[in-house]
Scaffold this motif. Structure first.
Motif, PDB file in Angstrom:
ATOM      1  N   SER A 402       0.812  -1.377  -0.072  1.00 58.44           N
ATOM      2  CA  SER A 402       0.055  -0.034  -0.134  1.00 58.44           C
ATOM      3  C   SER A 402       0.953   1.166  -0.035  1.00 58.44           C
ATOM      4  O   SER A 402       1.873   1.416   0.740  1.00 58.44           O
ATOM      5  N   THR A 403       0.201   2.271  -0.645  1.00 54.26           N
ATOM      6  CA  THR A 403       0.999   3.589  -0.608  1.00 54.26           C
ATOM      7  C   THR A 403       0.941   4.450   0.665  1.00 54.26           C
ATOM      8  O   THR A 403       1.581   5.365   1.107  1.00 54.26           O
ATOM      9  N   HIS A 404       0.028   3.492   1.892  1.00 54.27           N
ATOM     10  CA  HIS A 404       0.084   4.103   2.977  1.00 54.27           C
ATOM     11  C   HIS A 404       0.978   3.239   3.948  1.00 54.27           C
ATOM     12  O   HIS A 404       0.796   3.399   5.243  1.00 54.27           O
ATOM     13  N   TYR A 405       1.922   2.511   3.254  1.00 52.24           N
ATOM     14  CA  TYR A 405       2.974   1.594   4.023  1.00 52.24           C
ATOM     15  C   TYR A 405       3.666   2.670   5.036  1.00 52.24           C
ATOM     16  O   TYR A 405       3.902   3.812   4.872  1.00 52.24           O
ATOM     17  N   ASP A 406       3.823   1.963   6.323  1.00 55.48           N
ATOM     18  CA  ASP A 406       4.321   2.471   7.434  1.00 55.48           C
ATOM     19  C   ASP A 406       5.456   1.441   8.353  1.00 55.48           C
ATOM     20  O   ASP A 406       4.665   0.565   8.677  1.00 55.48           O
ATOM     21  N   SER A 407       6.536   1.675   8.184  1.00 54.32           N
ATOM     22  CA  SER A 407       7.544   0.746   8.363  1.00 54.32           C
ATOM     23  C   SER A 407       7.174   0.525  10.110  1.00 54.32           C
ATOM     24  O   SER A 407       7.753  -0.437  10.505  1.00 54.32           O
ATOM     25  N   ASN A 408       6.526   1.350  10.659  1.00 59.94           N
ATOM     26  CA  ASN A 408       6.599   1.205  12.034  1.00 59.94           C
ATOM     27  C   ASN A 408       5.259   0.427  12.682  1.00 59.94           C
ATOM     28  O   ASN A 408       5.277   0.577  13.696  1.00 59.94           O
ATOM     29  N   VAL A 409       4.571  -0.063  11.626  1.00 63.27           N
ATOM     30  CA  VAL A 409       3.340  -0.794  12.275  1.00 63.27           C
ATOM     31  C   VAL A 409       3.550  -2.203  12.091  1.00 63.27           C
ATOM     32  O   VAL A 409       4.258  -2.731  11.049  1.00 63.27           O
ATOM     33  N   SER A 410       2.822  -3.047  12.869  1.00 61.63           N
ATOM     34  CA  SER A 410       3.162  -4.544  12.760  1.00 61.63           C
ATOM     35  C   SER A 410       2.023  -5.310  11.787  1.00 61.63           C
ATOM     36  O   SER A 410       2.348  -6.588  11.413  1.00 61.63           O
ATOM     37  N   PHE A 411       0.819  -4.645  11.411  1.00 64.75           N
ATOM     38  CA  PHE A 411       0.000  -5.307  10.707  1.00 64.75           C
ATOM     39  C   PHE A 411       0.175  -5.363   9.027  1.00 64.75           C
ATOM     40  O   PHE A 411       1.280  -4.561   8.690  1.00 64.75           O
ATOM     41  N   ASN A 412      -0.194  -6.245   8.357  1.00 61.83           N
ATOM     42  CA  ASN A 412       0.040  -6.433   7.038  1.00 61.83           C
ATOM     43  C   ASN A 412      -0.236  -5.080   6.316  1.00 61.83           C
ATOM     44  O   ASN A 412      -1.468  -4.813   6.249  1.00 61.83           O
ATOM     45  N   GLN A 413       0.674  -4.828   5.075  1.00 61.79           N
ATOM     46  CA  GLN A 413      -0.016  -3.650   4.496  1.00 61.79           C
ATOM     47  C   GLN A 413       0.069  -3.911   3.088  1.00 61.79           C
ATOM     48  O   GLN A 413       0.198  -3.108   1.991  1.00 61.79           O
ATOM     49  N   GLU A 414      -0.247  -5.145   2.436  1.00 62.76           N
ATOM     50  CA  GLU A 414      -0.284  -5.520   1.234  1.00 62.76           C
ATOM     51  C   GLU A 414      -1.729  -5.429   0.858  1.00 62.76           C
ATOM     52  O   GLU A 414      -2.765  -5.696   1.412  1.00 62.76           O
ATOM     53  N   ASN A 415      -1.981  -4.842  -0.468  1.00 61.02           N
ATOM     54  CA  ASN A 415      -3.283  -5.097  -0.971  1.00 61.02           C
ATOM     55  C   ASN A 415      -3.276  -6.094  -2.238  1.00 61.02           C
ATOM     56  O   ASN A 415      -2.280  -6.363  -3.047  1.00 61.02           O
ATOM     57  N   TYR A 416      -4.330  -6.225  -2.918  1.00 62.09           N
ATOM     58  CA  TYR A 416      -4.721  -7.156  -3.949  1.00 62.09           C
ATOM     59  C   TYR A 416      -5.609  -6.615  -4.897  1.00 62.09           C
ATOM     60  O   TYR A 416      -6.803  -6.069  -4.568  1.00 62.09           O
ATOM     61  N   VAL A 417      -5.350  -6.642  -6.220  1.00 60.26           N
ATOM     62  CA  VAL A 417      -6.262  -6.004  -7.280  1.00 60.26           C
ATOM     63  C   VAL A 417      -6.699  -7.166  -8.133  1.00 60.26           C
ATOM     64  O   VAL A 417      -5.636  -7.749  -8.697  1.00 60.26           O
ATOM     65  N   LEU A 418      -7.877  -7.726  -8.353  1.00 56.40           N
ATOM     66  CA  LEU A 418      -8.142  -8.804  -9.364  1.00 56.40           C
ATOM     67  C   LEU A 418      -9.172  -8.037 -10.339  1.00 56.40           C
ATOM     68  O   LEU A 418     -10.269  -7.671 -10.102  1.00 56.40           O
ATOM     69  N   PRO A 419      -8.764  -7.981 -11.521  1.00 51.63           N
ATOM     70  CA  PRO A 419      -9.705  -7.340 -12.700  1.00 51.63           C
ATOM     71  C   PRO A 419     -10.929  -8.366 -12.970  1.00 51.63           C
ATOM     72  O   PRO A 419     -10.639  -9.720 -12.798  1.00 51.63           O
ATOM     73  N   VAL A 420     -12.138  -7.912 -13.254  1.00 58.69           N
ATOM     74  CA  VAL A 420     -12.977  -8.881 -13.746  1.00 58.69           C
ATOM     75  C   VAL A 420     -12.599  -9.454 -15.060  1.00 58.69           C
ATOM     76  O   VAL A 420     -11.861  -9.023 -15.744  1.00 58.69           O
ATOM     77  N   LEU A 421     -13.250 -10.676 -15.183  1.00 59.68           N
ATOM     78  CA  LEU A 421     -12.611 -11.662 -16.252  1.00 59.68           C
ATOM     79  C   LEU A 421     -13.696 -11.815 -17.328  1.00 59.68           C
ATOM     80  O   LEU A 421     -13.510 -12.674 -18.276  1.00 59.68           O
ATOM     81  N   GLU A 422     -14.955 -11.118 -17.537  1.00 53.65           N
ATOM     82  CA  GLU A 422     -15.879 -11.218 -18.505  1.00 53.65           C
ATOM     83  C   GLU A 422     -16.504  -9.825 -18.555  1.00 53.65           C
ATOM     84  O   GLU A 422     -16.284  -8.965 -17.629  1.00 53.65           O
TER      85      GLU A 422
END
Length: 466
Positions: A402-422
């Protein structure tokens, strides 16, 4: 400090600058991005200067000092030129320029699997989260579909997001409720959430700027060095004063990247180079030598094995040339080989059963019998190999810090984007709904631990929407 440690310090130093915060008053991000890239490339050159010979001795022959710098400069220029074309109102040229640069990384014959391994991440049965506030007091959020992607029927309300263009729905998920909360603006008013869990293995293009360890393999370090400009261009933080603007230059490269991924097959190749054709050749020779006294089905088996040699050779050639040939030619070749594989697999299975039933020992001396046994094993393995999907593994979406990434926090900071397939006139993407089980909707309230109830959800079920 040795030069390899200096290289690791250089990339970690630049990773620590991510996500990049650019000038709030500058709507053309190219000059600042160019300065960032130039500074990075010059530091890499400084680290390697005088050590290029000893460094390349530790690497495969296709890696040289010149090739590293050339790839680094090529991908950097393609990113900057792509943004320039977009600013000039030429989105097609912008896409083509980015695709040229990415091809250097992902389709180079010598390094493609290493780069693909670096950029792809497969996750199985992973949990993710999606939060949403009521937009209006009379909004109803009581079903998981209310927190799924925007339905096709109202796609006109789909705005521009980091990896998706207006009018094109995508499913955005967070790796923790905390990072999802940051993404939606940290408002607790009328807040609801659900838990997603993948039902099968999903593969993501991975945008990662985490710290590089000093124990990293030297070739992997080279790949990280060359990949950094793309990671940086996808990790530009939107200034708060830009949130109300319709056009966000920070989104140009991420949106073009998702378009590229949707049009390419960039998973890892199925490895087939260990197929032993010598056994098959020897078996053909053996069978032809004894054909006068062999059972009738041996004639058919010889023909099948002749075909097998040809097809396996074509597969191996295809694996080597797929990235360099015309895309339409590749597709036609792929369809032809798939059809041959299907027939070959069926015939091999039939003939293998006959071979196993044949208990006659008078046709073969002991050495020939051993060869037959090895050949049976080899055919078994070939059948297994032919069971694999021939084309490359599909990419389901993009995983990014995430662009809200903060190295000082302990929770996971990844995001996922899945495009529609139809592309439908209404409803939801059934291919996406089939990828996940979901929890019931949870209302999130202002407490000392607001996400506790959401994280406790374990009663996940299939998402039954159309």
């Amino acid at each position: 400090m040795n030069y390899i440690d200096s290289l690791i310090d250089t990339i970690n130093s630049h990773n620590s600058k991510l996500p990049i915060c650019l000038n709030a008053n500058n709507h053309n991000i190219v000059p600042e991005l160019r300065n960032l890239f130039d500074d990075y490339i010059n530091q890499v050159k400084t680290c390697i200067h005088g050590n290029s010979i000893s460094l390349t001795k530790k690497l495969p022959p296709y890696w040289t000092y010149n090739s590293l710098i050339e790839m680094l400069e090529t991908i950097s220029n393609s990113l900057l030129n792509s943004i320039d074309h977009f600013h000039a109102g030429l989105p097609n040229k912008a896409y083509n320029r980015l695709a040229e640069g990415l091809s250097i990384l992902l389709k180079n014959k010598s390094t493609r699997n290493n780069f693909r391994e670096h950029f792809t991440l497969s996750l199985s049965h992973f949990k993710s989260y999606r939060l949403r506030n009521k937009l209006r007091p009379n909004d109803i959020i009581n079903h998981p579909k209310d927190l799924f992607h925007i339905p096709f029927g109202i796609r006109r309300i789909t705005k521009s997001y980091r990896y998706s263009i207006p009018g094109f729905p995508c499913l955005y998920l967070g790796s923790s409720p905390e990072i999802s909360f940051k993404e939606i603006g940290e408002s607790m008013k009328d807040l609801f959430g659900i838990v997603f869990e993948s039902k099968k293995n999903l593969t993501f293009f991975n945008i990662d700027f985490s710290e590089v360890p000093y124990s990293i393999d030297i070739e992997k370090l080279y790949i990280k060095i060359v990949s950094w400009p793309l990671i940086a261009a996808c990790s530009i933080k939107m200034n708060d004063s830009h949130k109300s603007y319709e056009f966000k230059p920070e989104y140009i490269i991420p949106q073009l990247l998702l378009q590229y991924i949707r049009q390419q097959e960039i998973g890892l190749y199925t490895q087939t180079q260990d197929i032993n054709l010598d056994y098959i050749k020897d078996l053909i020779h053996l069978l032809k030598k004894n054909i006068s006294s062999s059972p009738d089905y041996i004639n058919k088996l010889i023909k099948e094995l002749d075909s097998l040699q040809k097809i396996i050779s074509e597969i191996l050639c295809y694996k080597e040339s797929v990235s360099n040939d015309d895309e339409r030619s590749n597709k036609n070749k792929e369809y032809q080989l798939k059809a041959l594989q299907k027939d070959l697999k069926k015939n091999l299975q039939t003939n293998l059963k006959l071979l196993k039933k044949d208990n006659s020992k008078n046709l073969y001396i002991q050495e020939e019998d051993d060869l037959m046994s090895k050949s049976k094993n080899e055919i078994n393995r070939l059948i297994s190999l032919l069971s694999y999907e021939f084309k490359e593994n599909p990419i389901n979406g993009i995983r990014y810090l995430s662009t809200h990434y903060d190295s000082n926090v302990s929770f996971n900071q990844e995001n996922y984007v899945l495009p529609v397939l139809e592309n439908k006139s209404e409803g939801y993407c059934s291919q996406l709904t089939n990828l996940f089980t979901v929890s019931p909707v949870v209302e999130i309230k202002q407490t000392t631990n607001p996400f506790k109830e959401l994280c406790k959800q374990s009663n996940l079920s299939n998402l039954k929407i159309k």
